[in-house]
Scaffold this motif. Structure first.
Motif, PDB file in Angstrom:
ATOM      1  N   MET A   1       0.847  -1.196   0.000  1.00  0.00           N
ATOM      2  CA  MET A   1       0.000   0.000   0.000  1.00  0.00           C
ATOM      3  C   MET A   1       0.875   1.235   0.000  1.00  0.00           C
ATOM      4  O   MET A   1       1.889   1.293   0.680  1.00  0.00           O
ATOM      5  CB  MET A   1      -0.919  -0.017   1.226  1.00  0.00           C
ATOM      6  CG  MET A   1      -1.768   1.253   1.341  1.00  0.00           C
ATOM      7  SD  MET A   1      -2.857   1.210   2.752  1.00  0.00           S
ATOM      8  CE  MET A   1      -4.060   0.056   2.175  1.00  0.00           C
ATOM      9  N   ASN A   2       0.499   2.232  -0.747  1.00  0.00           N
ATOM     10  CA  ASN A   2       1.242   3.465  -0.835  1.00  0.00           C
ATOM     11  C   ASN A   2       0.307   4.608  -0.530  1.00  0.00           C
ATOM     12  O   ASN A   2      -0.603   4.885  -1.291  1.00  0.00           O
ATOM     13  CB  ASN A   2       1.844   3.622  -2.232  1.00  0.00           C
ATOM     14  CG  ASN A   2       2.521   4.960  -2.389  1.00  0.00           C
ATOM     15  OD1 ASN A   2       2.982   5.537  -1.415  1.00  0.00           O
ATOM     16  ND2 ASN A   2       2.571   5.441  -3.602  1.00  0.00           N
ATOM     17  N   ILE A   3       0.462   5.225   0.612  1.00  0.00           N
ATOM     18  CA  ILE A   3      -0.373   6.353   1.005  1.00  0.00           C
ATOM     19  C   ILE A   3       0.532   7.556   1.144  1.00  0.00           C
ATOM     20  O   ILE A   3       1.394   7.592   2.007  1.00  0.00           O
ATOM     21  CB  ILE A   3      -1.119   6.080   2.309  1.00  0.00           C
ATOM     22  CG1 ILE A   3      -2.036   4.856   2.132  1.00  0.00           C
ATOM     23  CG2 ILE A   3      -1.919   7.284   2.732  1.00  0.00           C
ATOM     24  CD1 ILE A   3      -2.813   4.525   3.332  1.00  0.00           C
ATOM     25  N   GLN A   4       0.374   8.509   0.269  1.00  0.00           N
ATOM     26  CA  GLN A   4       1.221   9.676   0.266  1.00  0.00           C
ATOM     27  C   GLN A   4       0.387  10.893   0.609  1.00  0.00           C
ATOM     28  O   GLN A   4      -0.712  11.065   0.106  1.00  0.00           O
ATOM     29  CB  GLN A   4       1.893   9.868  -1.087  1.00  0.00           C
ATOM     30  CG  GLN A   4       2.789   8.682  -1.479  1.00  0.00           C
ATOM     31  CD  GLN A   4       3.387   8.888  -2.832  1.00  0.00           C
ATOM     32  OE1 GLN A   4       3.064   9.840  -3.507  1.00  0.00           O
ATOM     33  NE2 GLN A   4       4.294   8.017  -3.230  1.00  0.00           N
ATOM     34  N   THR A  91      -4.899   3.405  -3.300  1.00  0.00           N
ATOM     35  CA  THR A  91      -3.790   4.319  -3.545  1.00  0.00           C
ATOM     36  C   THR A  91      -3.537   4.559  -5.021  1.00  0.00           C
ATOM     37  O   THR A  91      -2.700   5.372  -5.373  1.00  0.00           O
ATOM     38  CB  THR A  91      -2.504   3.767  -2.903  1.00  0.00           C
ATOM     39  OG1 THR A  91      -2.254   2.469  -3.442  1.00  0.00           O
ATOM     40  CG2 THR A  91      -2.659   3.652  -1.404  1.00  0.00           C
ATOM     41  N   GLY A  92      -4.241   3.855  -5.888  1.00  0.00           N
ATOM     42  CA  GLY A  92      -4.050   4.068  -7.311  1.00  0.00           C
ATOM     43  C   GLY A  92      -4.915   5.169  -7.879  1.00  0.00           C
ATOM     44  O   GLY A  92      -4.844   5.441  -9.072  1.00  0.00           O
ATOM     45  N   ASP A 146       6.013   2.811   2.950  1.00  0.00           N
ATOM     46  CA  ASP A 146       6.980   2.915   1.871  1.00  0.00           C
ATOM     47  C   ASP A 146       6.261   3.032   0.530  1.00  0.00           C
ATOM     48  O   ASP A 146       5.077   2.707   0.401  1.00  0.00           O
ATOM     49  CB  ASP A 146       7.892   1.686   1.852  1.00  0.00           C
ATOM     50  CG  ASP A 146       8.729   1.589   3.118  1.00  0.00           C
ATOM     51  OD1 ASP A 146       9.015   2.653   3.704  1.00  0.00           O
ATOM     52  OD2 ASP A 146       9.066   0.460   3.520  1.00  0.00           O
ATOM     53  N   ASN A 147       6.975   3.534  -0.474  1.00  0.00           N
ATOM     54  CA  ASN A 147       6.403   3.648  -1.806  1.00  0.00           C
ATOM     55  C   ASN A 147       6.140   2.255  -2.386  1.00  0.00           C
ATOM     56  O   ASN A 147       6.999   1.380  -2.324  1.00  0.00           O
ATOM     57  CB  ASN A 147       7.346   4.412  -2.733  1.00  0.00           C
ATOM     58  CG  ASN A 147       7.444   5.879  -2.352  1.00  0.00           C
ATOM     59  OD1 ASN A 147       6.518   6.428  -1.760  1.00  0.00           O
ATOM     60  ND2 ASN A 147       8.553   6.499  -2.688  1.00  0.00           N
ATOM     61  N   CYS A 148       4.958   2.088  -2.930  1.00  0.00           N
ATOM     62  CA  CYS A 148       4.579   0.814  -3.536  1.00  0.00           C
ATOM     63  C   CYS A 148       4.960   0.857  -5.015  1.00  0.00           C
ATOM     64  O   CYS A 148       4.393   1.634  -5.784  1.00  0.00           O
ATOM     65  CB  CYS A 148       3.083   0.563  -3.360  1.00  0.00           C
ATOM     66  SG  CYS A 148       2.512  -0.977  -4.102  1.00  0.00           S
ATOM     67  N   GLU A 149       5.913   0.047  -5.402  1.00  0.00           N
ATOM     68  CA  GLU A 149       6.376   0.056  -6.786  1.00  0.00           C
ATOM     69  C   GLU A 149       5.294  -0.412  -7.745  1.00  0.00           C
ATOM     70  O   GLU A 149       5.220   0.057  -8.885  1.00  0.00           O
ATOM     71  CB  GLU A 149       7.616  -0.824  -6.922  1.00  0.00           C
ATOM     72  CG  GLU A 149       8.820  -0.312  -6.143  1.00  0.00           C
ATOM     73  CD  GLU A 149      10.043  -1.180  -6.339  1.00  0.00           C
ATOM     74  OE1 GLU A 149       9.930  -2.172  -7.105  1.00  0.00           O
ATOM     75  OE2 GLU A 149      11.101  -0.871  -5.766  1.00  0.00           O
ATOM     76  N   SER A 150       4.447  -1.341  -7.301  1.00  0.00           N
ATOM     77  CA  SER A 150       3.375  -1.831  -8.178  1.00  0.00           C
ATOM     78  C   SER A 150       2.381  -0.723  -8.476  1.00  0.00           C
ATOM     79  O   SER A 150       1.890  -0.588  -9.608  1.00  0.00           O
ATOM     80  CB  SER A 150       2.671  -3.020  -7.518  1.00  0.00           C
ATOM     81  OG  SER A 150       3.577  -4.076  -7.303  1.00  0.00           O
ATOM     82  N   CYS A 151       2.051   0.089  -7.472  1.00  0.00           N
ATOM     83  CA  CYS A 151       1.111   1.190  -7.690  1.00  0.00           C
ATOM     84  C   CYS A 151       1.701   2.233  -8.636  1.00  0.00           C
ATOM     85  O   CYS A 151       1.018   2.761  -9.519  1.00  0.00           O
ATOM     86  CB  CYS A 151       0.726   1.833  -6.365  1.00  0.00           C
ATOM     87  SG  CYS A 151      -0.189   0.743  -5.255  1.00  0.00           S
ATOM     88  N   LEU A 152       2.967   2.545  -8.446  1.00  0.00           N
ATOM     89  CA  LEU A 152       3.601   3.529  -9.314  1.00  0.00           C
ATOM     90  C   LEU A 152       3.714   3.026 -10.742  1.00  0.00           C
ATOM     91  O   LEU A 152       3.512   3.778 -11.702  1.00  0.00           O
ATOM     92  CB  LEU A 152       4.993   3.875  -8.762  1.00  0.00           C
ATOM     93  CG  LEU A 152       5.020   4.542  -7.386  1.00  0.00           C
ATOM     94  CD1 LEU A 152       6.458   4.761  -6.944  1.00  0.00           C
ATOM     95  CD2 LEU A 152       4.274   5.860  -7.410  1.00  0.00           C
ATOM     96  N   ALA A 153       4.038   1.735 -10.902  1.00  0.00           N
ATOM     97  CA  ALA A 153       4.134   1.176 -12.248  1.00  0.00           C
ATOM     98  C   ALA A 153       2.777   1.129 -12.932  1.00  0.00           C
ATOM     99  O   ALA A 153       2.680   1.281 -14.155  1.00  0.00           O
ATOM    100  CB  ALA A 153       4.749  -0.220 -12.190  1.00  0.00           C
ATOM    101  N   GLY A 154       1.721   0.904 -12.147  1.00  0.00           N
ATOM    102  CA  GLY A 154       0.381   0.859 -12.730  1.00  0.00           C
ATOM    103  C   GLY A 154      -0.092   2.196 -13.248  1.00  0.00           C
ATOM    104  O   GLY A 154      -0.972   2.256 -14.105  1.00  0.00           O
TER     105      GLY A 154
END
Length: 288
Positions: A1-4, A91-92, A146-154
């Protein structure tokens, strides 16, 4: 999970309810408004089966607390857990959706039809209010994930394309074009497509709405007549994808008659027509 970020946008929606229409095939239904027709039911093949009835209130057992006298949906412990666990963060996306009234810092109530959400079956659900919510972790710390690489790549549309082509040095030296559509929401005149013509030198864009893709040829001639007479110049090259609207015999013959070079991009390489692709994305973001 990436919550910024400390604040998260929240949308509150009301669950959509659908009324069942009467079934004209159902036994005893008369579509002409006359009296209902009584039809005798046929004897079943198995007479040993009996319809199950709901137990009386005193014999109902809760699957949450295992106590008698109520069901899980009415259980105080279950309802208390729902109040604590009604947030599901995605988070997406830029907004988080809830259907239970919470207590964000500020609610901004909306009028009917201001914002609508299109759900999976195509129905529209009105948004009642929007607001922000201050997120804090159970540990008491904030921005701790932490930053979720899967969310950023999506969120990435495609890998970066570093190739830089040669820029045109004169007006109408190179024209980029692309057709976008069809769209679910149509315009007032029932157009579902639009075609764009972008000058490579000036990056000035012409946009034409269309009801069908085969109107692209007529829109190009309209664009050509206007820009060539206004600028006193001629179009030299036309870059497009391999859409059928650009490869028709009429379109290609018209380009040959006017000395315009057609530059279709290779198959599967939309990045080579990146000027039109990026401009179309910017236009759609502006419309939204």
């Amino acid at each position: 999970m990436n919550i910024q970020g400390k604040k998260n946008q929240v949308l509150m929606v009301r669950s959509a309810s659908v009324k069942k229409k009467p079934n004209p095939k159902k036994r005893g239904y008369n579509s002409k408004g006359k009296k209902k027709v009584n039809v005798a039911a046929k004897h079943g093949t198995n007479n040993n089966k009996k319809a199950s009835k709901a137990p009386p209130p005193e014999e109902r057992q809760c699957f949450e607390c295992n106590n008698m006298g109520h069901w899980k949906r009415n259980c105080p412990e279950y309802l208390a857990k729902l109040k604590l666990n009604t947030w599901v963060f995605d988070t997406g996306c830029g907004y988080h959706i809830i259907n239970v009234l919470q207590e964000p810092k500020s609610w901004r109530k909306l009028k009917q039809g201001d914002i609508e959400l299109i759900i999976g079956d195509g129905k529209r659900v009105p948004v009642l209010a929007t607001g922000t919510y201050h997120l804090s972790c159970p540990s008491g710390l904030e921005d701790s994930f932490d930053n979720c690489e899967s969310c950023l790549a999506g969120k990435l549309t495609k890998d970066p394309f570093t190739h830089v082509g040669e820029r045109s040095k004169d007006l109408l030296g190179l024209i980029h074009t692309d057709v976008c559509g069809p769209f679910i929401t149509i315009s007032r005149n029932h157009e579902r497509y639009f075609v764009s013509f972008i000058g490579d030198y000036s990056r000035y864009v012409y946009v034409y709405l269309m009801k069908h893709k085969h109107e692209t040829f007529e829109k190009f001639k309209e664009f050509q007549n206007e820009v060539e007479k206004q600028l006193d110049k001629s179009i030299k090259t036309l870059r497009s994808d391999r859409g059928g609207e650009y490869l028709s015999l009429k379109f290609l013959n018209h380009l040959k008659e006017h000395g315009i070079i057609s530059l279709p991009t290779p198959p599967g390489t939309p990045q080579l027509n990146g000027v039109s692709e990026r401009r179309n994305r910017a236009l759609l973001n502006m419309v939204r």
